[in-house]
Write an enzyme that holds these catalytic residues in place. Structure first.
Site, mmCIF file in Angstrom:
data_model
loop_
_atom_site.group_PDB
_atom_site.id
_atom_site.type_symbol
_atom_site.label_atom_id
_atom_site.label_comp_id
_atom_site.label_asym_id
_atom_site.label_seq_id
_atom_site.Cartn_x
_atom_site.Cartn_y
_atom_site.Cartn_z
ATOM 1 C CE LYS A 114 -4.154 -1.853 2.238
ATOM 2 N NZ LYS A 114 -4.993 -1.802 3.454
ATOM 3 C CE LYS A 197 -9.904 -9.276 -3.616
ATOM 4 N NZ LYS A 197 -10.247 -9.324 -2.222
ATOM 5 C CE LYS A 200 -15.784 0.610 -2.038
ATOM 6 N NZ LYS A 200 -16.396 0.851 -0.742
HETATM 7 P P1 ADP Z 1 -12.393 -5.306 -1.780
HETATM 8 O O1 ADP Z 1 -11.298 -6.255 -2.206
HETATM 9 O O2 ADP Z 1 -13.512 -5.251 -2.745
HETATM 10 O O3 ADP Z 1 -11.848 -3.953 -1.395
HETATM 11 P P2 ADP Z 1 -12.339 -5.872 1.004
HETATM 12 O O4 ADP Z 1 -10.869 -6.003 0.884
HETATM 13 O O5 ADP Z 1 -12.881 -4.687 1.720
HETATM 14 O O6 ADP Z 1 -12.981 -5.942 -0.463
HETATM 15 O O7 ADP Z 1 -12.887 -7.207 1.633
HETATM 16 C C1 ADP Z 1 -13.855 -7.326 2.645
HETATM 17 C C2 ADP Z 1 -14.044 -8.805 2.883
HETATM 18 O O8 ADP Z 1 -14.581 -9.438 1.710
HETATM 19 C C3 ADP Z 1 -12.746 -9.549 3.192
HETATM 20 O O9 ADP Z 1 -12.998 -10.533 4.179
HETATM 21 C C4 ADP Z 1 -12.380 -10.188 1.875
HETATM 22 O O10 ADP Z 1 -11.629 -11.378 2.053
HETATM 23 C C5 ADP Z 1 -13.745 -10.489 1.269
HETATM 24 N N1 ADP Z 1 -13.685 -10.443 -0.196
HETATM 25 C C6 ADP Z 1 -13.450 -9.348 -0.952
HETATM 26 N N2 ADP Z 1 -13.497 -9.637 -2.265
HETATM 27 C C7 ADP Z 1 -13.765 -10.962 -2.364
HETATM 28 C C8 ADP Z 1 -13.965 -11.857 -3.467
HETATM 29 N N3 ADP Z 1 -13.890 -11.449 -4.720
HETATM 30 N N4 ADP Z 1 -14.244 -13.160 -3.192
HETATM 31 C C9 ADP Z 1 -14.330 -13.581 -1.916
HETATM 32 N N5 ADP Z 1 -14.177 -12.788 -0.833
HETATM 33 C C10 ADP Z 1 -13.888 -11.483 -1.036
HETATM 34 NA NA NA Z 2 -9.164 -5.044 -0.587
#
Ligand code: ADP
Ligand code: NA
Length: 330
Positions: A114, A197, A200
């Protein structure tokens, strides 16, 4: 209770949770309420490690809480609260900062990634000590298990190391937590680019299913999901990542196993799977959106519910903090 205790957190969201958040995390929180003594929090203190607009942050915290509740997180079955409402988190974090080596913290790969993206001048000290706040988050509740994804494993290792260090130096005070790798946590991929994956930050609008979007819009995205040029509906993440992703989503939402789905769709074309799944997703998001709107429509009620959660959390947190400060000589 003699149930193992779990602690988990999720960031405030400026918008909607996506399908990956739900199938990869939130759904497991809902299930763990039945088997564990669960503490769940919206981690607004972690959110401010990068700049936030105050009004937007407050709204995002409520929005995340409303979506957790709408997804089935039940304050009667768990303790749901907002991290900043329990002052003990930052109070214990200071002690943990003083027990964590600078070199040790410098080895955290998430920070390295980051901060490399942000550059040294934009990177805050808060981002650097974020994993140490996480140590305090977990130890305050004497959590036995911490449900985490693979990307958080290093932070749990740090938590274990610092807990053992504290216990070794000051006498046994903290439960040393174990990582809890979530059962049935599906990993969901981007609908337009199944090599990445669903996320967001990385997904294009057409690649991500946001749970608060119009059900029709989500159905349309499923129908235009990228697939391969073959015709067979078969689970093969290497050769057929797009179709495999759709099968995983279907299976996760309906409880039908992937082999059962392969059998069901044998001899049918991709469109049949997409049409059925589009309907399933639309049926799932419709009540989810309604429940979220209900919680958001009554902010006073939502705030009262979160205040109650914070009071419940504080009962445990205050005891841990008092013992820790006493042992340290504070
Ligand atoms: P993003 O990657 O969209 O920013 P976050 O990092 O805020 O999402 O993740 C919040 C939760 O959702 C975490 O526990 C993360 O492991 C889970 N998560 C995020 N994206 C996925 C995905 N594509 N498949 C499965 N779990 C996910
Ligand atoms: Na993330």
């Amino acid at each position: 209770t003699d149930r193992p205790r779990v602690l988990s957190g999720i960031q405030p969201t400026s918008g909607s949770f996506h399908l990956g958040n739900y199938l990869g995390a939130v759904r497991q929180w809902v299930a763990l309420q039945e088997t564990h003594d669960a503490f769940y929090m919206v981690v607004d203190l972690h959110a401010i490690t990068i700049p936030q607009d105050p009004a937007e942050l407050r709204a995002a915290t409520r929005l995340a809480a409303a979506q957790l509740l709408a997804a089935g997180v039940d304050p009667e079955r768990c303790t749901l609260f907002v991290q900043s409402h329990v002052a003990e988190h930052t109070q214990l974090a200071w002690v943990m900062n003083c027990l964590t080596g600078f070199g040790e913290a410098s080895r955290m790969t998430q920070f390295k990634d980051k901060s490399a993206k942000q550059g040294a001048e934009a990177t805050t000290v808060g981002l650097f000590t974020y994993p140490v706040l996480q140590v305090a988050d977990i130890l305050l509740y004497q959590a036995d298990q911490v449900p985490v994804g693979e990307d958080q494993r290093q932070h749990i290792e740090l938590t274990r190391d610092v807990a053992e260090r504290f216990n070794g130096r000051f006498g046994h005070t903290f439960t040393v937590p174990a990582p809890y790798i979530l059962k049935d946590a599906a990993k969901i991929y981007d609908l337009q680019d199944p090599a990445i994956k669903m996320s967001k930050s990385a997904s294009s609008p057409k690649g991500i299913i946001n749970l608060l979007d119009e059900p029709k819009a989500s159905a349309k995205k499923i129908k235009s999901a990228v697939t391969d040029t073959g015709t067979e509906i078969r689970y093969d993440p290497q050769g057929k990542p797009g179709i495999s992703n759709l099968l995983v989503i279907h299976s996760a939402l309906t409880g039908t196993t992937v082999p059962q789905l392969e059998e069901k769709f044998a001899g049918q074309l991709y469109g049949a799977l997409k049409t059925e799944l589009a309907g399933i997703v639309a049926d799932w998001v419709t009540p989810f959106r309604e429940r979220t709107q209900e919680f958001l429509a009554d902010p006073a009620e939502l705030d009262a519910l979160l205040a109650k959660g914070a009071a419940k959390a504080r009962e445990v947190a205050a005891e841990s903090l008092a013992t820790a400060y006493d042992r340290v000589g504070l």
